[in-house]
Design a protein around this motif. Structure first.
Motif, short mmCIF file in Angstrom:
data_model
loop_
_atom_site.label_atom_id
_atom_site.label_comp_id
_atom_site.label_asym_id
_atom_site.label_seq_id
_atom_site.Cartn_x
_atom_site.Cartn_y
_atom_site.Cartn_z
N THR A 55 -10.34 30.03 10.72
CA THR A 55 -10.31 30.18 9.27
C THR A 55 -11.18 31.36 8.88
O THR A 55 -12.38 31.35 9.14
CB THR A 55 -10.83 28.91 8.57
OG1 THR A 55 -10.01 27.80 8.98
CG2 THR A 55 -10.78 29.04 7.06
N PRO A 56 -10.59 32.39 8.27
CA PRO A 56 -11.38 33.56 7.88
C PRO A 56 -12.42 33.22 6.82
O PRO A 56 -12.19 32.36 5.96
CB PRO A 56 -10.34 34.53 7.30
CG PRO A 56 -9.01 34.01 7.71
CD PRO A 56 -9.18 32.53 7.95
N MET A 57 -13.56 33.89 6.90
CA MET A 57 -14.65 33.63 5.96
C MET A 57 -14.21 33.81 4.51
O MET A 57 -14.64 33.07 3.63
CB MET A 57 -15.84 34.52 6.28
CG MET A 57 -17.07 34.20 5.46
SD MET A 57 -17.62 32.47 5.56
CE MET A 57 -18.32 32.44 7.18
N HIS A 58 -13.30 34.78 4.25
CA HIS A 58 -12.89 34.99 2.87
C HIS A 58 -12.13 33.78 2.31
O HIS A 58 -12.17 33.50 1.13
CB HIS A 58 -12.10 36.30 2.70
CG HIS A 58 -10.74 36.28 3.30
ND1 HIS A 58 -10.51 36.60 4.63
CD2 HIS A 58 -9.53 35.99 2.76
CE1 HIS A 58 -9.21 36.50 4.89
NE2 HIS A 58 -8.60 36.14 3.77
N HIS A 59 -11.44 33.03 3.18
CA HIS A 59 -10.78 31.80 2.72
C HIS A 59 -11.82 30.74 2.35
O HIS A 59 -11.67 30.03 1.37
CB HIS A 59 -9.84 31.23 3.78
CG HIS A 59 -8.55 31.96 3.90
ND1 HIS A 59 -7.76 32.29 2.83
CD2 HIS A 59 -7.90 32.44 5.00
CE1 HIS A 59 -6.69 32.94 3.24
NE2 HIS A 59 -6.75 33.05 4.56
N LEU A 60 -12.86 30.66 3.16
CA LEU A 60 -13.93 29.70 2.85
C LEU A 60 -14.61 30.07 1.55
O LEU A 60 -14.93 29.20 0.73
CB LEU A 60 -14.94 29.65 3.99
CG LEU A 60 -14.39 29.13 5.33
CD1 LEU A 60 -15.46 29.22 6.40
CD2 LEU A 60 -13.88 27.72 5.18
N ASP A 61 -14.81 31.36 1.33
CA ASP A 61 -15.41 31.81 0.07
C ASP A 61 -14.52 31.43 -1.12
O ASP A 61 -15.02 31.02 -2.17
CB ASP A 61 -15.63 33.32 0.09
CG ASP A 61 -16.70 33.74 1.09
OD1 ASP A 61 -17.54 32.88 1.46
OD2 ASP A 61 -16.70 34.92 1.51
N GLU A 62 -13.19 31.55 -0.95
CA GLU A 62 -12.26 31.17 -2.02
C GLU A 62 -12.33 29.67 -2.29
O GLU A 62 -12.32 29.24 -3.45
CB GLU A 62 -10.83 31.55 -1.64
CG GLU A 62 -10.57 33.05 -1.61
CD GLU A 62 -9.20 33.41 -1.04
OE1 GLU A 62 -8.37 32.49 -0.85
OE2 GLU A 62 -8.98 34.60 -0.78
N ILE A 63 -12.40 28.88 -1.24
CA ILE A 63 -12.48 27.42 -1.40
C ILE A 63 -13.76 27.04 -2.13
O ILE A 63 -13.75 26.21 -3.05
CB ILE A 63 -12.41 26.72 -0.02
CG1 ILE A 63 -11.00 26.90 0.58
CG2 ILE A 63 -12.78 25.25 -0.12
CD1 ILE A 63 -10.89 26.48 2.02
N ILE A 64 -14.86 27.67 -1.76
CA ILE A 64 -16.14 27.39 -2.42
C ILE A 64 -16.08 27.79 -3.89
O ILE A 64 -16.58 27.07 -4.77
CB ILE A 64 -17.29 28.09 -1.67
CG1 ILE A 64 -17.48 27.42 -0.31
CG2 ILE A 64 -18.57 28.07 -2.49
CD1 ILE A 64 -18.40 28.18 0.63
N ALA A 65 -15.45 28.92 -4.19
CA ALA A 65 -15.34 29.38 -5.58
C ALA A 65 -14.51 28.40 -6.41
O ALA A 65 -14.88 28.05 -7.54
CB ALA A 65 -14.72 30.77 -5.63
N VAL A 66 -13.39 27.94 -5.86
CA VAL A 66 -12.56 26.96 -6.58
C VAL A 66 -13.34 25.66 -6.77
O VAL A 66 -13.31 25.06 -7.84
CB VAL A 66 -11.23 26.71 -5.83
CG1 VAL A 66 -10.49 25.52 -6.40
CG2 VAL A 66 -10.36 27.96 -5.87
#
Length: 111
Positions: A55-66
């Motif tokens: 899982t790319p870090m940018h996806h994790l960042d998006e999940i955290i933002a949501v």
């Protein structure tokens, strides 16, 4: 080493004793190897095995933002599902309970 004893009498109305004993030839090590090699039955549903590592870090960042957006704009979350689709709520609830800023329900409702 002690052996585990299993009483199979209660399942014999739905599974034959022959089928149950056929499982004895399969070991946990065999099952783990099939998972790792992707050779077992259902091998087209193994995406969860390496999901965290791919899982790319940018996806994790998006999940955290949501999650932060929802936390700031929602008072309640309603989970509707049947079968396996309803089980995501359990780890989510346990995770949220670890966060000190999340309000607690005194009496959760389950249907």
């Amino acid at each position: 080493m002690k052996k585990i004893q299993v009483n199979i009498n209660s399942v014999l109305s739905t599974v034959s004793e022959k089928d149950i004993h056929a499982l004895e030839t399969s070991t946990a090590a065999d099952a783990l190897e099939k998972l790792r090699e992707g050779t077992g039955e259902g091998n087209d549903f193994l995406g969860w095995l390496d999901l965290p590592s791919r899982t790319p870090m940018h996806h994790l960042d998006e999940i955290i933002a949501v999650a932060n957006d929802l936390r700031n704009s929602c008072d309640y979350v309603v989970s509707v599902g049947i079968g396996g689709s309803r089980h995501w709520a359990t780890p989510l609830t346990h995770t949220l309970l670890l966060l000190p800023e999340v309000p607690r329900c005194s009496s959760p409702v389950r249907t």
